[in-house]
Enzyme design. Structure first.
Site, PDB file in Angstrom:
ATOM      1  CG  ASP A  13      34.322  46.336  45.316  1.00 46.64           C
ATOM      2  OD1 ASP A  13      35.425  46.359  44.732  1.00 46.64           O
ATOM      3  OD2 ASP A  13      33.321  45.776  44.846  1.00 46.64           O
ATOM      4  CD  GLU A 101      41.793  40.202  43.465  1.00 46.34           C
ATOM      5  OE1 GLU A 101      41.580  40.201  42.235  1.00 46.34           O
ATOM      6  OE2 GLU A 101      41.219  40.972  44.274  1.00 46.34           O
TER       7      GLU A 101
END
Length: 306
Positions: A13, A101
């Site tokens: 990613d 997050e």
């Protein structure tokens, strides 16, 4: 949560933090796919998004896009609309990802917010969606209503991420943020993707699996490979015995004189015979075939490992 396996597919990613990427080197180095940051919050667009998406696809990688959420600042609908505006018209192989997050933990109704974003992006795009989060974050801040969405989980320094009580299995596992990848300068996030999940999203399996029927809709993943389809009988998941045996390399035979199947010479006492096919329950399958089994109600998958 399952542990990483050799059969997992390597994906990365990336965002603008990785700078210019030589995607051809990434591909030749053994990376099969990439999740590319598209947006953040209600207005930010990753400066490298367009270039990364185009160049990764041209290099032959399978790609997906992710959105870094700020639920503590914005409404879910606003962030969903922003993400959809940016990715509209671009081909994504993997589900669209909600990255939750950090300061997102400040929102008390975080699970509701996440659910709203996922549903809205799915509604606006018609594309599948999934959630990314840390193992500890999931356990502490997220709720069971998100279990229907595939999980991309981060947990470093281990081959088996922490259990969280919501997802019994991961689809993608980010196991390091300090990986070395050809074509990328500096550290890189490296992930293991379940091969069955990878295959599911663009049909790359080398071993053809019979198409699901109207009744057989439960995906059966054997040693990280999509091996067969099962069905729900009387509220419980049942699996086709012969295909399971073939996938695990265990002999299965039907003894006509007794009208009973045998697995590796052992009689099967509890089974369902439907349209000439023998089905057994998940627990019985694990015991007879000498492996471990789990049922993920959210993703409608049975996992068998030996």
């Amino acid at each position: 949560m399952q542990a990483r396996q050799a059969s997992n597919v390597t994906v990365i990613d990336v965002s603008h933090h990785q700078g210019d990427i030589d995607w051809n080197e990434v591909k030749t180095g053994g990376v099969a796919g990439a999740f590319i940051k598209a947006t953040e919050g209600a207005s930010f667009v990753d400066p490298r998004f367009a270039a990364n998406a185009s160049e990764a696809a041209q290099a032959g990688l399978r790609i997906g896009f992710y959105h870094y959420a700020h639920p503590e600042l914005n409404a879910a609908a606003a962030e969903a609309a922003h993400f959809v505006r940016i990715v509209k018209g671009l081909k994504a192989d993997f589900p669209h990802v909600l990255d939750v997050e950090g300061d997102a933990s400040k929102l008390g109704a975080l699970t509701t917010w996440c659910s709203a974003w996922l549903k809205e992006v799915n509604r606006l795009t018609g594309h599948s969606v999934m959630i990314y989060t840390g193992a500890s974050f999931a356990k502490t801040y997220l709720g069971k209503s998100l279990a229907n969405y595939p999980l991309w989980v981060a947990h470093y320094g281990t081959d088996k991420p922490m259990d969280n009580g919501i997802w019994p299995q991961w689809s993608v596992f980010q196991y390091t943020s300090k990986g070395t990848i050809d074509g990328i300068k500096g550290n890189a996030d490296v992930n293991a993707m379940e091969k069955a999940f990878f295959d599911e999203h663009f049909g790359a399996s080398d071993d053809p699996v019979p198409e699901p029927t109207a009744e057989d809709q439960i995906k059966i993943v054997v040693n990280d490979q999509l091996a067969a389809y099962g069905r729900i009988i009387d509220g419980h998941a049942y699996l086709p015995l012969r295909q399971l045996g073939e996938a695990l390399g265990v002999p299965v035979d039907w003894r006509a004189a007794e009208a009973t199947p045998y697995v590796d010479g052992k009689r099967v006492d509890s089974f369902k015979l439907i349209d000439g096919k023998t089905y057994i329950g998940v627990r019985a399958a694990a015991e007879l075939l000498g492996g471990k089994a789990s049922w993920d109600h959210g993703t409608k998958k049975v996992y068998l490992y030996k």
